[in-house]
Motif scaffolding. Structure first.
Motif, PDB file in Angstrom:
ATOM      1  N   ALA A 143       1.264  -1.356  -0.241  1.00  0.00           N
ATOM      2  CA  ALA A 143      -0.123  -0.121   0.178  1.00  0.00           C
ATOM      3  C   ALA A 143       1.019   1.391   0.042  1.00  0.00           C
ATOM      4  CB  ALA A 143      -1.114   0.024   1.041  1.00  0.00           C
ATOM      5  N   THR A 144       2.057   1.316   0.780  1.00  0.00           N
ATOM      6  CA  THR A 144       2.931   2.788   1.062  1.00  0.00           C
ATOM      7  C   THR A 144       3.384   2.424  -0.635  1.00  0.00           C
ATOM      8  OG1 THR A 144       3.392   1.766   3.117  1.00  0.00           O
ATOM      9  CG2 THR A 144       4.754   3.757   2.059  1.00  0.00           C
ATOM     10  N   LEU A 145       4.033   1.682  -1.248  1.00  0.00           N
ATOM     11  CA  LEU A 145       4.506   1.895  -2.635  1.00  0.00           C
ATOM     12  C   LEU A 145       3.416   2.298  -3.847  1.00  0.00           C
ATOM     13  CD1 LEU A 145       7.056  -1.947  -2.450  1.00  0.00           C
ATOM     14  CD2 LEU A 145       7.423   1.009  -2.319  1.00  0.00           C
ATOM     15  N   PHE A 146       2.567   1.604  -3.751  1.00  0.00           N
ATOM     16  CA  PHE A 146       1.040   2.322  -3.662  1.00  0.00           C
ATOM     17  C   PHE A 146       0.689   3.958  -4.242  1.00  0.00           C
ATOM     18  CE2 PHE A 146      -2.721   2.859  -5.959  1.00  0.00           C
ATOM     19  CZ  PHE A 146      -3.104   2.679  -7.206  1.00  0.00           C
ATOM     20  N   ASP A 147       0.946   3.924  -2.827  1.00  0.00           N
ATOM     21  CA  ASP A 147       0.405   5.394  -2.632  1.00  0.00           C
ATOM     22  C   ASP A 147       2.153   6.185  -3.318  1.00  0.00           C
ATOM     23  OD1 ASP A 147      -0.415   7.430  -1.644  1.00  0.00           O
ATOM     24  OD2 ASP A 147       1.174   7.916  -0.270  1.00  0.00           O
ATOM     25  N   VAL A 148       2.933   5.967  -3.504  1.00  0.00           N
ATOM     26  CA  VAL A 148       4.396   6.640  -3.432  1.00  0.00           C
ATOM     27  C   VAL A 148       4.124   6.181  -5.334  1.00  0.00           C
ATOM     28  CG1 VAL A 148       7.022   6.550  -3.666  1.00  0.00           C
ATOM     29  CG2 VAL A 148       5.767   5.834  -1.631  1.00  0.00           C
ATOM     30  N   VAL A 149       4.442   5.642  -6.232  1.00  0.00           N
ATOM     31  CA  VAL A 149       4.399   5.109  -7.475  1.00  0.00           C
ATOM     32  C   VAL A 149       2.918   6.483  -7.755  1.00  0.00           C
ATOM     33  CG1 VAL A 149       4.047   3.977  -9.099  1.00  0.00           C
ATOM     34  CG2 VAL A 149       5.299   3.443  -7.606  1.00  0.00           C
ATOM     35  N   ASP A 150       1.530   5.875  -6.866  1.00  0.00           N
ATOM     36  CA  ASP A 150       0.821   6.664  -7.850  1.00  0.00           C
ATOM     37  C   ASP A 150       0.695   8.900  -7.976  1.00  0.00           C
ATOM     38  OD1 ASP A 150      -1.999   6.550  -8.829  1.00  0.00           O
ATOM     39  OD2 ASP A 150      -3.163   7.156  -7.043  1.00  0.00           O
ATOM     40  N   ARG A 151       1.285   9.016  -6.370  1.00  0.00           N
ATOM     41  CA  ARG A 151       1.625  10.358  -6.404  1.00  0.00           C
ATOM     42  C   ARG A 151       1.996  11.269  -8.000  1.00  0.00           C
ATOM     43  NH1 ARG A 151       3.831  10.617  -0.670  1.00  0.00           N
ATOM     44  NH2 ARG A 151       1.948  10.390   0.903  1.00  0.00           N
ATOM     45  N   PRO A 152       3.011  10.609  -8.542  1.00  0.00           N
ATOM     46  CA  PRO A 152       3.236  11.415  -9.950  1.00  0.00           C
ATOM     47  C   PRO A 152       2.020  10.980 -11.093  1.00  0.00           C
ATOM     48  CG  PRO A 152       5.435  10.058  -9.002  1.00  0.00           C
ATOM     49  CD  PRO A 152       4.211   9.322  -8.321  1.00  0.00           C
ATOM     50  N   PHE A 153       1.882  10.067 -10.895  1.00  0.00           N
ATOM     51  CA  PHE A 153       0.711   9.488 -12.198  1.00  0.00           C
ATOM     52  C   PHE A 153      -0.320  10.360 -11.244  1.00  0.00           C
ATOM     53  CE2 PHE A 153       3.108   5.673 -12.599  1.00  0.00           C
ATOM     54  CZ  PHE A 153       3.566   5.692 -13.719  1.00  0.00           C
ATOM     55  N   ALA A 155      -1.007  13.338 -10.302  1.00  0.00           N
ATOM     56  CA  ALA A 155       0.152  15.038 -10.815  1.00  0.00           C
ATOM     57  C   ALA A 155      -0.318  14.479 -12.260  1.00  0.00           C
ATOM     58  CB  ALA A 155       1.387  15.167 -10.772  1.00  0.00           C
ATOM     59  N   VAL A 156       0.115  13.358 -12.883  1.00  0.00           N
ATOM     60  CA  VAL A 156       0.096  13.681 -14.459  1.00  0.00           C
ATOM     61  C   VAL A 156      -0.999  13.531 -14.943  1.00  0.00           C
ATOM     62  CG1 VAL A 156       0.377  12.682 -16.570  1.00  0.00           C
ATOM     63  CG2 VAL A 156       2.483  13.125 -15.052  1.00  0.00           C
ATOM     64  N   ARG A 157      -2.144  13.180 -14.528  1.00  0.00           N
ATOM     65  CA  ARG A 157      -3.331  12.236 -14.596  1.00  0.00           C
ATOM     66  C   ARG A 157      -4.280  13.838 -14.664  1.00  0.00           C
ATOM     67  NH1 ARG A 157      -3.384   8.068 -12.690  1.00  0.00           N
ATOM     68  NH2 ARG A 157      -3.930   8.301 -10.118  1.00  0.00           N
ATOM     69  N   GLN A 158      -3.869  14.762 -13.394  1.00  0.00           N
ATOM     70  CA  GLN A 158      -4.507  15.637 -12.721  1.00  0.00           C
ATOM     71  C   GLN A 158      -4.460  17.543 -14.103  1.00  0.00           C
ATOM     72  OE1 GLN A 158      -3.374  18.110  -8.965  1.00  0.00           O
ATOM     73  NE2 GLN A 158      -5.824  17.836  -8.682  1.00  0.00           N
ATOM     74  N   ALA A 159      -2.837  17.353 -14.545  1.00  0.00           N
ATOM     75  CA  ALA A 159      -2.832  17.813 -15.714  1.00  0.00           C
ATOM     76  C   ALA A 159      -3.058  18.040 -16.786  1.00  0.00           C
ATOM     77  CB  ALA A 159      -0.670  18.233 -15.689  1.00  0.00           C
ATOM     78  N   MET A 160      -3.301  16.531 -17.010  1.00  0.00           N
ATOM     79  CA  MET A 160      -3.687  16.556 -18.328  1.00  0.00           C
ATOM     80  C   MET A 160      -5.596  16.788 -18.576  1.00  0.00           C
ATOM     81  SD  MET A 160      -2.066  13.270 -20.060  1.00  0.00           S
ATOM     82  CE  MET A 160      -2.506  13.287 -20.764  1.00  0.00           C
ATOM     83  N   ALA A 161      -6.021  16.181 -17.664  1.00  0.00           N
ATOM     84  CA  ALA A 161      -7.344  16.796 -17.106  1.00  0.00           C
ATOM     85  C   ALA A 161      -7.944  18.795 -17.474  1.00  0.00           C
ATOM     86  CB  ALA A 161      -7.956  16.242 -15.997  1.00  0.00           C
TER      87      ALA A 161
END
Length: 164
Positions: A143-153, A155-161
Motif C-alpha cells: 500500500a505504501t509503494l502504491f501510494d508513492v508510485v501513484d502520486r506522480p501519476f 499529478a500527470v492525470r490532473q495536469a492532463m485533465a
C-alpha cells in the motif's frame, strides 16, 4: 520448604511396563504420589514413563530418580495405597487380544504421543502466526509503494485533465 509426604513401607509385587517391555517389580515404599521400586531386570532412566499394575489397579508414573537397583517414580494422580496393598497380584499370562498392551495402547494414546502431537500443533500455530505477520507487513509495504508510485501519476492525470 514443603513437607515431605509420609512414606509407607510395603513389600508389594507387581508388574511394570516401560517402553513396551513388561517386567516384575517390587514396590518397597509408597506415598500419596510416589513409589520406591526395585525392578527384577532393567532400571528405567530418569524421565521415562512407567505403568505399574497390580490386580485391577493401574498406576502411571514418571521416573524422577534412579540409584543402583532402585528408582523413584512420581504420579500425577493420588495413589490408592490400601488398594495397592490389598490387591492380589495379577497372574502372569500370555497376552490376549483383549488384555494385550498393544490393544490398550490403541485405545488410549501414550503420553509421549500426546506430547508429540501437541508440539506439532504448536509448531503449526507458530508458522500460521508468522505467515499472517508476513502477509500483513507485505500488504502495508504494498500500500505504501502504491501510494508513492501513484502520486506522480496523479499529478500527470490532473495536469492532463486541466489542459483538455
Amino acid at each position: 520448604m514443603k513437607a515431605r509426604e509420609p512414606r509407607h513401607k510395603v513389600f508389594v509385587r507387581a508388574r511394570m511396563n516401560c517402553a513396551g517391555t513388561w517386567q516384575d517389580i517390587t514396590v518397597q515404599n509408597v506415598s500419596k504420589r510416589g513409589l520406591l521400586v526395585r525392578p527384577a531386570e532393567a532400571v528405567p532412566k530418569r524421565g521415562d514413563y512407567v505403568e505399574v499394575r497390580r490386580g485391577a489397579l493401574k498406576i502411571v508414573a514418571r521416573v524422577v530418580w534412579s540409584a543402583g537397583p532402585l528408582f523413584g517414580a512420581r504420579t500425577q494422580d493420588a495413589i490408592d495405597i490400601p488398594a495397592l496393598t490389598a490387591a492380589r497380584a495379577a497372574p502372569v499370562t500370555a497376552p490376549t487380544e483383549a488384555n494385550s498392551p498393544v490393544a490398550e495402547r490403541r485405545e488410549r494414546p501414550r503420553v509421549e504421543e500426546i506430547a508429540a502431537r501437541s508440539q506439532r500443533r504448536a509448531a503449526a500455530f507458530q508458522h500460521m502466526v508468522l505467515l499472517a505477520g508476513i502477509v500483513a507487513v507485505a500488504l502495508v509495504i504494498g500500500a505504501t509503494l502504491f501510494d508513492v508510485v501513484d502520486r506522480p501519476f496523479a499529478a500527470v492525470r490532473q495536469a492532463m485533465a486541466g489542459n483538455s
